[in-house]
Scaffold this motif. Structure first.
Motif, PDB file in Angstrom:
ATOM      1  N   LEU A  46      -2.007 -30.162 -40.058  1.00  0.00           N
ATOM      2  CA  LEU A  46      -2.142 -29.856 -41.481  1.00  0.00           C
ATOM      3  C   LEU A  46      -1.426 -30.960 -42.258  1.00  0.00           C
ATOM      4  O   LEU A  46      -0.205 -30.898 -42.454  1.00  0.00           O
ATOM      5  N   PRO A  47      -2.144 -31.981 -42.704  1.00  0.00           N
ATOM      6  CA  PRO A  47      -1.498 -33.116 -43.372  1.00  0.00           C
ATOM      7  C   PRO A  47      -0.658 -32.739 -44.581  1.00  0.00           C
ATOM      8  O   PRO A  47       0.258 -33.483 -44.950  1.00  0.00           O
ATOM      9  N   ARG A  48      -0.944 -31.599 -45.189  1.00  0.00           N
ATOM     10  CA  ARG A  48      -0.178 -31.184 -46.375  1.00  0.00           C
ATOM     11  C   ARG A  48       1.188 -30.583 -46.021  1.00  0.00           C
ATOM     12  O   ARG A  48       1.963 -30.208 -46.922  1.00  0.00           O
ATOM     13  N   GLY A  75      -1.360 -21.026 -39.292  1.00  0.00           N
ATOM     14  CA  GLY A  75      -1.615 -21.614 -40.601  1.00  0.00           C
ATOM     15  C   GLY A  75      -0.368 -21.928 -41.406  1.00  0.00           C
ATOM     16  O   GLY A  75      -0.445 -22.105 -42.629  1.00  0.00           O
ATOM     17  N   ILE A  76       0.770 -22.031 -40.751  1.00  0.00           N
ATOM     18  CA  ILE A  76       2.020 -22.333 -41.449  1.00  0.00           C
ATOM     19  C   ILE A  76       2.051 -23.819 -41.808  1.00  0.00           C
ATOM     20  O   ILE A  76       1.849 -24.684 -40.950  1.00  0.00           O
ATOM     21  N   PHE A 133       1.526 -24.268 -32.481  1.00  0.00           N
ATOM     22  CA  PHE A 133       1.056 -22.889 -32.657  1.00  0.00           C
ATOM     23  C   PHE A 133       1.152 -22.467 -34.122  1.00  0.00           C
ATOM     24  O   PHE A 133       0.197 -21.900 -34.685  1.00  0.00           O
ATOM     25  N   LEU A 134       2.285 -22.722 -34.746  1.00  0.00           N
ATOM     26  CA  LEU A 134       2.475 -22.273 -36.128  1.00  0.00           C
ATOM     27  C   LEU A 134       1.486 -22.936 -37.079  1.00  0.00           C
ATOM     28  O   LEU A 134       0.935 -22.281 -37.972  1.00  0.00           O
ATOM     29  N   ALA A 135       1.247 -24.219 -36.898  1.00  0.00           N
ATOM     30  CA  ALA A 135       0.332 -24.932 -37.792  1.00  0.00           C
ATOM     31  C   ALA A 135      -1.126 -24.616 -37.472  1.00  0.00           C
ATOM     32  O   ALA A 135      -1.921 -24.313 -38.378  1.00  0.00           O
ATOM     33  N   ASP A 171       7.513 -36.971 -31.482  1.00  0.00           N
ATOM     34  CA  ASP A 171       6.990 -35.648 -31.860  1.00  0.00           C
ATOM     35  C   ASP A 171       7.999 -34.827 -32.640  1.00  0.00           C
ATOM     36  O   ASP A 171       8.336 -33.701 -32.292  1.00  0.00           O
ATOM     37  N   ASN A 172       8.500 -35.397 -33.731  1.00  0.00           N
ATOM     38  CA  ASN A 172       9.319 -34.625 -34.654  1.00  0.00           C
ATOM     39  C   ASN A 172       8.453 -33.566 -35.327  1.00  0.00           C
ATOM     40  O   ASN A 172       7.234 -33.659 -35.365  1.00  0.00           O
ATOM     41  N   THR A 173       9.116 -32.569 -35.896  1.00  0.00           N
ATOM     42  CA  THR A 173       8.399 -31.424 -36.463  1.00  0.00           C
ATOM     43  C   THR A 173       7.329 -31.845 -37.454  1.00  0.00           C
ATOM     44  O   THR A 173       6.181 -31.385 -37.395  1.00  0.00           O
ATOM     45  N   HIS A 174       7.679 -32.732 -38.384  1.00  0.00           N
ATOM     46  CA  HIS A 174       6.696 -33.087 -39.417  1.00  0.00           C
ATOM     47  C   HIS A 174       5.528 -33.867 -38.820  1.00  0.00           C
ATOM     48  O   HIS A 174       4.399 -33.754 -39.294  1.00  0.00           O
ATOM     49  N   GLU A 175       5.777 -34.657 -37.766  1.00  0.00           N
ATOM     50  CA  GLU A 175       4.697 -35.423 -37.144  1.00  0.00           C
ATOM     51  C   GLU A 175       3.690 -34.490 -36.487  1.00  0.00           C
ATOM     52  O   GLU A 175       2.471 -34.657 -36.617  1.00  0.00           O
ATOM     53  N   VAL A 176       4.196 -33.486 -35.753  1.00  0.00           N
ATOM     54  CA  VAL A 176       3.314 -32.525 -35.093  1.00  0.00           C
ATOM     55  C   VAL A 176       2.553 -31.716 -36.138  1.00  0.00           C
ATOM     56  O   VAL A 176       1.329 -31.561 -36.060  1.00  0.00           O
TER      57      VAL A 176
END
Length: 276
Positions: free
Chosen positions: A99-101, A74-75, A68-70, A89-94
């Motif tokens: 948003l690859p950045r 747009g977070i 939802f946030l990404a 499904d760690n936070t950075h993977e999701v």
């Protein structure tokens, strides 16, 4: 852009003392735990047999929150405190799938988590992951850490994730003040996501057994079960995202199996809110 890691490992690993990250790993079916972790987990499970269901639903809640946030808010910056041992499904993977950045800073105080984080929490080339060896009880150390400042731009909105960690902080340890201090450093448009165990949906006798089981085990063993009202206080002054405060299994469950567990079987409150 890769991964930033904290300082070198140390000798703080004591396999004879339970740690909540390893206990949670056991409930999730992982192998990175020791007998003390399993004994503590089994003690709680004896009083609250659905605890494994709650752990799995909490992990699914994290995935949906980050999505939802990404995707909708747009977070692309996340501060994930109480990371736990890496799993699917760690936070950075999701976040980086959307948003690859995305830039993610993980924080935990278990050296075993640190070792796993170094090995597994590697970022996509366009983003950044960092790991801080720190305790939620010391928000000043977290906020002042140079790796956090290198990884995140605190002039832009951040998603602050406190998933299944605040119930290890007693009210007497200023749990609400810790959250306020972290939020104070984040700009308008940032989001706060929290989950916390509750006895609200349990029969009185089961609730009492769960509270007694959660009260043991030393400073890392305590589970601060919070009522809906107590949990809601963490979001004072923020704008709650629909559906507001609810059991984690019922927070935006689209994409999950249609048969959702009963509230008493996933007795964890969850909510997300925006800082105005």
């Amino acid at each position: 852009m890769g991964t930033v890691t904290g300082p070198a490992g140390d000798d703080r690993i004591d396999t004879s003392v339970m740690h909540p990250a390893r206990r949670y790993n056991y409930w999730l079916g992982g192998k990175d735990n020791f007998q003390a972790d399993r004994d503590s987990a089994d003690q709680i499970a004896a009083a609250f047999p659905a605890v494994r269901t709650a752990a799995l639903e909490n992990r699914r809640f994290l995935r949906r929150v980050v999505t939802f946030l990404a995707a909708e808010a747009g977070i692309d910056q996340f501060l994930d405190i109480g990371t736990g041992i890496p799993t699917a499904d760690n936070t950075h993977e999701v976040a980086q799938r959307i948003l690859p950045r995305s830039r993610v800073v993980y924080v935990d105080n278990d050296p075993i988590v640190l070792a796993h984080a170094r090995a597994l929490l590697t970022s996509a080339s366009a983003g950044v992951t960092a790991y801080l060896d720190a305790d939620l009880r010391d928000p000043e150390k977290i906020l002042a850490h140079p790796d956090l400042r290198r990884a995140l731009d605190l002039n832009r909105p951040v998603g602050l994730l406190l998933i299944a960690v605040l119930h290890f902080i007693r009210d007497s340890e200023d749990a609400y003040g810790i959250v306020r201090r972290l939020l104070a450093e984040l700009p308008s448009g940032s989001y706060l996501a929290i989950s916390n165990v509750t006895t609200d949906f349990m029969p009185p006798e089961v609730a009492e057994q769960a509270r007694l089981a959660g009260a043991g085990g030393g400073p890392h063993g305590v589970l601060a079960f919070r009522s809906r009202e107590e949990f809601g206080r963490f979001f004072a002054g923020l704008d709650l995202v629909e559906p507001g405060v609810c059991p984690v299994a019922r927070w935006r469950p689209e994409g999950e199996p249609e048969s959702r567990p009963a509230d008493a079987d996933a007795a964890v409150y969850g909510a997300v809110a925006r800082k105005p």
